[in-house]
Write an enzyme that holds these catalytic residues in place. Structure first.
Site, PDB file in Angstrom:
ATOM      1  N   TYR A  56     -19.316  43.843  69.469  1.00  0.00           N
ATOM      2  CA  TYR A  56     -18.469  42.712  69.875  1.00  0.00           C
ATOM      3  C   TYR A  56     -18.970  42.153  71.210  1.00  0.00           C
ATOM      4  O   TYR A  56     -18.972  42.854  72.224  1.00  0.00           O
ATOM      5  CB  TYR A  56     -17.021  43.182  69.997  1.00  0.00           C
ATOM      6  CG  TYR A  56     -15.980  42.073  69.977  1.00  0.00           C
ATOM      7  CD1 TYR A  56     -16.342  40.732  69.853  1.00  0.00           C
ATOM      8  CD2 TYR A  56     -14.634  42.380  70.042  1.00  0.00           C
ATOM      9  CE1 TYR A  56     -15.378  39.736  69.811  1.00  0.00           C
ATOM     10  CE2 TYR A  56     -13.662  41.384  70.010  1.00  0.00           C
ATOM     11  CZ  TYR A  56     -14.047  40.065  69.898  1.00  0.00           C
ATOM     12  OH  TYR A  56     -13.094  39.075  69.856  1.00  0.00           O
ATOM     13  N   ARG A  58     -20.381  40.000  66.528  1.00  0.00           N
ATOM     14  CA  ARG A  58     -19.345  38.980  66.750  1.00  0.00           C
ATOM     15  C   ARG A  58     -19.567  38.409  68.141  1.00  0.00           C
ATOM     16  O   ARG A  58     -19.578  39.146  69.134  1.00  0.00           O
ATOM     17  CB  ARG A  58     -17.961  39.612  66.634  1.00  0.00           C
ATOM     18  CG  ARG A  58     -16.868  38.586  66.610  1.00  0.00           C
ATOM     19  CD  ARG A  58     -15.560  39.172  66.165  1.00  0.00           C
ATOM     20  NE  ARG A  58     -14.878  38.200  65.312  1.00  0.00           N
ATOM     21  CZ  ARG A  58     -13.561  38.087  65.226  1.00  0.00           C
ATOM     22  NH1 ARG A  58     -12.784  38.887  65.906  1.00  0.00           N
ATOM     23  NH2 ARG A  58     -13.018  37.177  64.447  1.00  0.00           N
ATOM     24  N   CYS A  96      -0.963  28.471  55.927  1.00  0.00           N
ATOM     25  CA  CYS A  96      -0.630  28.733  57.331  1.00  0.00           C
ATOM     26  C   CYS A  96      -0.196  27.425  57.993  1.00  0.00           C
ATOM     27  O   CYS A  96      -0.792  26.378  57.759  1.00  0.00           O
ATOM     28  CB  CYS A  96      -1.880  29.287  58.010  1.00  0.00           C
ATOM     29  SG  CYS A  96      -1.786  29.316  59.799  1.00  0.00           S
ATOM     30  N   ARG A 156      -9.116  28.169  60.856  1.00  0.00           N
ATOM     31  CA  ARG A 156      -7.812  28.018  60.181  1.00  0.00           C
ATOM     32  C   ARG A 156      -7.975  27.241  58.875  1.00  0.00           C
ATOM     33  O   ARG A 156      -7.249  26.316  58.583  1.00  0.00           O
ATOM     34  CB  ARG A 156      -6.791  27.354  61.116  1.00  0.00           C
ATOM     35  CG  ARG A 156      -5.341  27.608  60.728  1.00  0.00           C
ATOM     36  CD  ARG A 156      -4.358  27.174  61.805  1.00  0.00           C
ATOM     37  NE  ARG A 156      -4.589  25.849  62.308  1.00  0.00           N
ATOM     38  CZ  ARG A 156      -4.260  24.721  61.659  1.00  0.00           C
ATOM     39  NH1 ARG A 156      -3.660  24.777  60.492  1.00  0.00           N
ATOM     40  NH2 ARG A 156      -4.533  23.542  62.186  1.00  0.00           N
ATOM     41  N   PRO A 172     -12.167  40.130  61.699  1.00  0.00           N
ATOM     42  CA  PRO A 172     -11.307  40.977  62.537  1.00  0.00           C
ATOM     43  C   PRO A 172     -10.215  40.152  63.204  1.00  0.00           C
ATOM     44  O   PRO A 172     -10.488  39.076  63.744  1.00  0.00           O
ATOM     45  CB  PRO A 172     -12.286  41.532  63.574  1.00  0.00           C
ATOM     46  CG  PRO A 172     -13.625  41.489  62.904  1.00  0.00           C
ATOM     47  CD  PRO A 172     -13.589  40.265  62.041  1.00  0.00           C
ATOM     48  N   GLU A 221     -14.248  46.487  63.664  1.00  0.00           N
ATOM     49  CA  GLU A 221     -14.639  45.778  64.876  1.00  0.00           C
ATOM     50  C   GLU A 221     -14.668  46.762  66.050  1.00  0.00           C
ATOM     51  O   GLU A 221     -13.675  46.927  66.772  1.00  0.00           O
ATOM     52  CB  GLU A 221     -13.646  44.636  65.158  1.00  0.00           C
ATOM     53  CG  GLU A 221     -14.066  43.772  66.337  1.00  0.00           C
ATOM     54  CD  GLU A 221     -13.034  42.701  66.663  1.00  0.00           C
ATOM     55  OE1 GLU A 221     -13.428  41.552  66.881  1.00  0.00           O
ATOM     56  OE2 GLU A 221     -11.824  43.013  66.695  1.00  0.00           O
ATOM     57  N   TYR A 244     -15.093  40.107  76.568  1.00  0.00           N
ATOM     58  CA  TYR A 244     -15.277  41.560  76.560  1.00  0.00           C
ATOM     59  C   TYR A 244     -16.700  41.931  76.995  1.00  0.00           C
ATOM     60  O   TYR A 244     -17.526  41.076  77.288  1.00  0.00           O
ATOM     61  CB  TYR A 244     -14.928  42.116  75.179  1.00  0.00           C
ATOM     62  CG  TYR A 244     -13.476  41.855  74.788  1.00  0.00           C
ATOM     63  CD1 TYR A 244     -12.429  42.158  75.663  1.00  0.00           C
ATOM     64  CD2 TYR A 244     -13.146  41.288  73.557  1.00  0.00           C
ATOM     65  CE1 TYR A 244     -11.099  41.917  75.317  1.00  0.00           C
ATOM     66  CE2 TYR A 244     -11.819  41.044  73.201  1.00  0.00           C
ATOM     67  CZ  TYR A 244     -10.804  41.359  74.087  1.00  0.00           C
ATOM     68  OH  TYR A 244      -9.497  41.112  73.742  1.00  0.00           O
TER      69      TYR A 244
HETATM   70 FE1  SF4 Z   1       0.255  32.909  62.034  1.00  0.00          FE
HETATM   71 FE2  SF4 Z   1       1.732  32.805  59.839  1.00  0.00          FE
HETATM   72 FE3  SF4 Z   1       2.092  30.959  61.770  1.00  0.00          FE
HETATM   73 FE4  SF4 Z   1      -0.109  30.941  60.274  1.00  0.00          FE
HETATM   74  S1  SF4 Z   1       1.985  30.608  59.566  1.00  0.00           S
HETATM   75  S2  SF4 Z   1      -0.049  30.762  62.494  1.00  0.00           S
HETATM   76  S3  SF4 Z   1      -0.469  33.120  59.945  1.00  0.00           S
HETATM   77  S4  SF4 Z   1       2.485  33.164  61.904  1.00  0.00           S
END
Ligand code: SF4
Ligand code: ADP
Length: 715
Positions: free
Chosen positions: A191, A244, A364, A318, A45, A120, A196
């Site tokens: 969640y 979560r 990314c 990431r 999510p 979620e 939360y």
């Molecule tokens: Fe977010 Fe795209 Fe930057 Fe990665 S590259 S942090 S997905 S905006």
């Protein structure tokens, strides 16, 4: 649960011929309660900024990830009741049956590609301010989230939940579960993270209750357990139930019977959920920017979970490298590789791993512009993937491109983010593309900025595009090629895109909150002087009214060179806008570590070559600093002189279309430049294209379903 082994060339009909044997484990199906995820790529999510107001935008955004191979695709937070109202921040809802149809658009879209759809379900507890519903926020003991940033501040403090309130929330979870099943979801969440409601019951700092829901760890876990049980009871075998949970604070707490309270909570609930989705406690630690947090940074907090549950575990970090993903599975840290940002930047990441197209993965960069979109209250934007959020609205697909029926020559001038993106998209649409850059390297501003502290990942903007362009037969690329108006005229392109960028100025800042006259003088510098090594002096002032990352990064960079650096800004915080990207706390830590002296609400009035005068923005107090030079990171102006001179040629029979793009059109962040380049090239095929306006799905007239909660919690 599947075992890890070398699978061979196919698995459940999935062709793994081109997949590296080491990565094939990522394509093993896995049982999650009553459902089976087709592989280990799990889009956890994440906020999309897409609400019930734009259900088609949302369905297409999620569908693209399923199409790209994510085995599970989840919604962002879906409120179960108006007492969980996060407005004006964007959130989805399942408040009544009228909300089912818009979610069904998403589940149908995800199912079309054989993926599972997860929802979620969410109650925000004391974090939400219920600005629209105007109901009292709910909390175990009336403890508010007293945020330090104005964007999250509110004046309404939460009420202490009675036993009837707890029963009411459980009932709402049941009703939302029923609706989620009707909408077609396969995995239903409880969640208990990120501050939360469920999380508030788990933590003693929020929970002072002396009934069966407070005190001992067993009691503090009770509310979450009951939320899971009511969800399971309603779902039966129709869907899996996921929990979560944030484990950072809990892991830091010692426990009488367990290694930590986190170990205790997971042990007590061990096999109650069908799936554990484990994460950090706050957005800056959970979705850390690459400047400050590495790939896989969650592992020290969540690495124990699989040792105390038999249920599958998903987590994030990431992850963009398949080797890191495989390592997480082989070492028993995770069963499923969670992706939020990785799936936004490249929805087709799983397919590319499966097909062995590793260089083609658009990684990314960890800039967190996507998260800033949520803070802005708008659908997601991504620096790397210009098509994110535009799948339905503009019909942009990240991997598929209409081919031009009218072959034409496109000349792109400038090889920064805008020019590289424009050239790549034009080439993918079948145009004959030439790209010219005056410098010896590709990348424009990215080349310099990515050499500053913590910024290395940003180079991926350049690297991905330069690599992709190098693979195409219809592209000619020239560095060390500065083009002027005559060269453009001689070239004879049908279309010319001028991506010539922008340059920093030495303009000061006016009390009207606009850039003022330039500061003149030999020791007055801009970021370009920093990149070129032209900044001299031991005592330097960085004056920043750009307010994004660069002023802070340059201060850090100069301080690393053993200079005494002062940073001043008219804003209330250093690098103030980095609040939007989760970076602000770490910007301060970095500046403190670099011993940078910070002045906020401070305007630079002048610098005589020896003394700089700062004046408080709101009153007349002045501070004098003895310095050797000042670097101004404030206002940028477009490099549009080439465009002006080409426009002058247009009367001489020059029939090329000439268009400014990127910073040369309107200076902005890299995300804007990439989007501008993409928009330009898509427009080469369909110049009149506009975008569709989404509308809510309405089945019937609005009804009045929540009139009496405050006095009648069971309703
Ligand atoms: Fe977010 Fe795209 Fe930057 Fe990665 S590259 S942090 S997905 S905006
Ligand atoms: P954007 O973010 O819009 O892509 P950048 O400043 O990052 O802007 O990149 C602009 C690029 O254009 C720089 O690499 C610069 O060297 C290049 N450039 C500027 N003027 C010319 C020109 N006349 N001919 C070729 N390249 C140019």
């Amino acid at each position: 649960m599947g075992k890890s082994h070398n699978i061979g060339s196919t698995l459940d009909g999935v062709d793994l011929t081109a997949c590296h044997p080491h990565h094939q484990v990522l394509f093993e199906p896995i049982q999650i309660g009553p459902v089976v995820a087709p592989n280990r790529f799990y889009q956890v999510p994440h906020a999309s900024g897409m609400t019930e107001s734009n259900p088609r935008v949302r369905a297409a955004f999620r569908e693209t990830k399923a199409e790209g191979g994510w085995g599970v695709v989840s919604t962002g937070a879906v409120s179960i009741h108006p007492s969980s109202d996060d407005s004006p921040l964007p959130f989805a809802r399942l408040w009544n049956d009228a909300d089912i149809a818009s979610h069904a658009l998403t589940t149908e879209a995800v199912h079309r590609h054989g993926s599972l759809a997860a929802v979620e379900l969410w109650h925000g507890g004391a974090v939400v301010m219920n600005r629209t519903s105007r109901l009292a926020p709910l909390s175990p003991s009336g403890i508010p989230w007293a945020a330090t940033h104005i964007g999250f501040m509110g004046q309404l403090r939460p009420k202490k939940m009675t036993g009837a309130d707890i029963d009411a929330v459980l009932h709402w979870q049941r009703l939302a579960t029923r609706r989620a099943l009707d909408a077609g979801f396969d995995i239903l969440y409880v969640y208990a993270g990120m501050g939360y409601l469920g999380y508030e019951f788990l933590l003693p700092e929020y929970n002072y209750r002396d009934d069966g829901y407070g005190g001992s760890l067993e009691n503090r876990v009770r509310f979450v357990r009951e939320m899971l049980e009511v969800t399971r009871d309603e779902a039966g075998s129709r869907a899996a139930v996921a929990l979560r949970i944030s484990l950072e604070e809990l892991r830091a707490k010692s426990s009488e019977h367990y290694e930590s309270e986190a170990h205790g909570v997971v042990s007590l609930l061990s096999n109650v959920p069908d799936l554990w989705d484990v994460k950090m406690d706050s957005s800056p630690t959970d979705c850390g920017a690459s400047r400050f947090r590495q790939e896989g940074a969650h592992e020290p907090i969540i690495d124990f979970v699989k040792s105390v549950t038999d249920r599958p575990v998903v987590g994030v970090g990431r992850f963009t490298s398949p080797d890191t993903m495989v390592s997480q599975i082989r070492r028993g840290v995770l069963d499923l590789i969670g992706g939020a940002r990785a799936s936004i930047a490249d929805p087709f990441l799983p397919s590319k791993v499966r097909e062995g197209r590793y260089d083609d993965i658009r990684e990314c960069i960890g800039c967190n512009i996507c998260i800033a979109s949520w803070h802005d209250g708008v659908p997601v934007r991504c620096t790397q993937n210009a098509t994110a959020g535009e799948e339905w609205r503009r019909g942009w697909h990240p991997e598929k491109f209409r081919q031009t029926l009218a072959p034409a020559k496109v000349l792109v001038v400038g090889g920064g983010p805008a020019g590289l993106e424009a050239a790549l998209i034009a080439a993918r649409q079948g145009f004959d593309v030439t790209l010219a850059e005056q410098d010896e390297d590709w990348g424009g501003r990215v080349v310099q900025e990515s050499q500053l502290p913590g910024m290395a990942s940003w180079r991926r903007v350049r690297d991905y595009r330069v690599w992709a362009l190098s693979q195409m037969g219809n592209v000619a690329m020239f560095t060390n090629s500065q083009l002027d108006a005559a060269a453009l005229s001689d070239f004879g392109a049908d279309h010319i895109a001028l991506a010539t960028g922008a340059q920093w100025t030495t303009r000061l800042y006016s009390p009207l909150e606009i850039p003022a006259a330039p500061l003149e003088g030999p020791q007055v510098f801009t970021p370009e002087d920093v990149y070129a090594g032209r900044v001299t002096g031991d005592r330097l002032l960085v004056f920043d009214f750009d307010n994004y990352y660069l002023g802070g990064v340059i201060a850090e960079h100069l301080a690393e060179q053993d200079r005494y650096v002062t940073y001043a800004t008219p804003a209330g915080h250093a690098s103030a806008w980095t609040f939007m990207t989760n970076e602000l706390p770490y910007v301060y830590q970095a500046l403190e570590n670099a011993r940078v002296n910070i002045h906020t609400t401070a305007n630079l009035m002048g610098f005589d070559g020896r003394v700089a005068t700062l004046k408080n923005l709101f009153h007349s107090a002045e501070t004098e600093l003895e310095i050797d030079g000042v670097v101004i990171v404030g206002h940028r102006e477009a490099n549009d002189t080439l465009y002006q001179s080409v426009s002058d040629l247009s009367g001489n029979g020059n029939r090329s279309s000439v268009t400014l793009i990127g910073d040369a059109l309107a200076p902005g962040a890299i995300v804007h430049a990439v989007h501008s380049g993409h928009l330009y090239s898509r427009g080469l095929i369909d110049p009149d294209a506009t975008y569709l306006r989404d509308e809510p799905v309405t089945l019937h007239e609005p009804d009045s379903v929540f009139p009496a909660y405050q006095s009648d919690p069971g309703s």
